[in-house]
Design a protein around this motif. Structure first.
Motif, short mmCIF file in Angstrom:
data_model
loop_
_atom_site.label_atom_id
_atom_site.label_comp_id
_atom_site.label_asym_id
_atom_site.label_seq_id
_atom_site.Cartn_x
_atom_site.Cartn_y
_atom_site.Cartn_z
N HIS A 26 10.09 -2.18 -4.73
CA HIS A 26 10.09 -0.96 -3.92
C HIS A 26 8.71 -0.61 -3.38
N GLU A 27 7.69 -0.76 -4.22
CA GLU A 27 6.34 -0.34 -3.82
C GLU A 27 5.73 -1.25 -2.74
N TYR A 28 6.35 -2.42 -2.52
CA TYR A 28 5.84 -3.34 -1.50
C TYR A 28 6.87 -3.64 -0.40
#
Length: 324
Positions: free
Chosen positions: A256-258
């Protein structure tokens, strides 16, 4: 009889790459058709099953890539498989760029034809090859599998106006241009070719100008997504496009963070109104998980095969069917 492959077992039987789950799923789809499965390809067990199978029944054979002869395009292996059938249908466009026995050599031993899905693929992709393709025509190339994609990209560049690069493909180009990429994934063996493309098509290749990394260390960092400045630049270029071809994530989109770069590229394509074709399994899965797939005109089953076809390369599977 259904032939298929799963993963890259390199000629070794790996239980986790068995096609049994595929056969079990097919049994739920074809509820009223008798369906059987064997994990083998050439054996007495398979011959016995074939001897007793009736018209209208389905037999799913084992993963073709469990046999080394498959990826060697072995004619004796292909001839043995061909004995099981009367005609051969290739409906797997995604592997048509592979010169493998169940795609290529087998056509020497049976009357051979394209399936409906393969025909549909070619009909949609041919729209991107016509002289009347609306411009600007841009390609967006990301993901890994750099060796598979970079040669095709070199052939595609003369035909398009811009290519926006992300993922491990971008890391390779950035490294070839003399930039530090730390411990990021890139292909050392393709640096010379990437440098040649940069020199020849500097006006067409657009690389990230910033990125999202895991740690703040000049030697050990890994590039895991394109940065906001790059996102804004890519969105601006996409907004002016009339035709877009996209294959490969902009970063490690399964985390999710990338995932932001890949998500914003998808949104920009949908908003552009351009004729758009999406290809590549990982990117398709991500876009579908985000429920963004409805905005694309066509979603291709191929990744490397699609890129190679659009670049004008001869695909062994299509040549064997006399479609190229």
């Amino acid at each position: 009889m259904i032939l298929s492959h799963l993963g890259r077992p390199d000629g070794i039987y790996i239980p986790g790459l068995s096609l049994r789950p595929v056969a079990e799923y097919l049994a739920t789809v074809f509820k009223h058709i008798p369906l059987s499965f064997t994990d083998e390809l050439i054996s007495m067990q398979v011959r016995q099953k074939m001897a007793h199978i009736r018209s209208g029944e389905i037999l799913v054979l084992g993963n073709t890539r469990f046999m080394r002869e498959e990826e060697n395009d072995n004619e004796r292996f292909a001839a043995e498989i061909a004995r099981y059938g009367e005609i051969y249908i290739n409906d797997a466009f995604a592997v048509c760029h592979r010169e493998q026995a169940s795609v290529h050599a087998i056509t020497q031993f049976l009357p051979s034809y394209p399936g409906l899905m393969l025909e549909s693929e070619l009909a949609h992709l041919n729209k991107l090859l016509t002289e009347g393709t609306n411009r600007p025509y841009i390609a967006i190339i990301g993901g890994a599998k750099i060796k598979d994609k970079i040669t095709a990209l070199g052939n595609l560049l003369p035909k398009i106006d811009k290519v926006l690069v992300g993922g491990a493909m971008a890391n390779t180009f950035l490294r070839a241009a003399g930039n530090k990429v730390g411990q990021s994934v890139f292909d050392q063996g393709q640096l010379y070719y990437a440098e040649r493309l940069l020199n020849q098509f500097s006006d067409k290749i657009v690389l990230p100008t910033d990125y999202v990394s895991d740690i703040d260390d000049d030697e050990k960092f890994r590039i895991l997504d394109i940065g906001q400045e790059t996102i804004n630049n890519y969105k601006q270029i996409i907004s002016q496009a009339k035709t877009v071809f996209w294959t490969g994530d902009m970063g490690v989109a399964e985390r999710h963070e990338y995932a932001r770069g890949t998500q914003e590229v998808a949104q920009a394509i949908k908003a552009s109104g351009a004729y758009s074709v999406l290809a590549g399994g990982d990117t398709i899965s991500a876009v579908r998980n985000w429920q963004m797939d409805a905005g694309f005109d066509y979603i291709s089953s191929g990744g490397g095969a699609t890129l190679a076809y659009l670049a004008g390369e001869k695909l062994p599977g299509l040549v064997a069917l006399k479609l190229q």
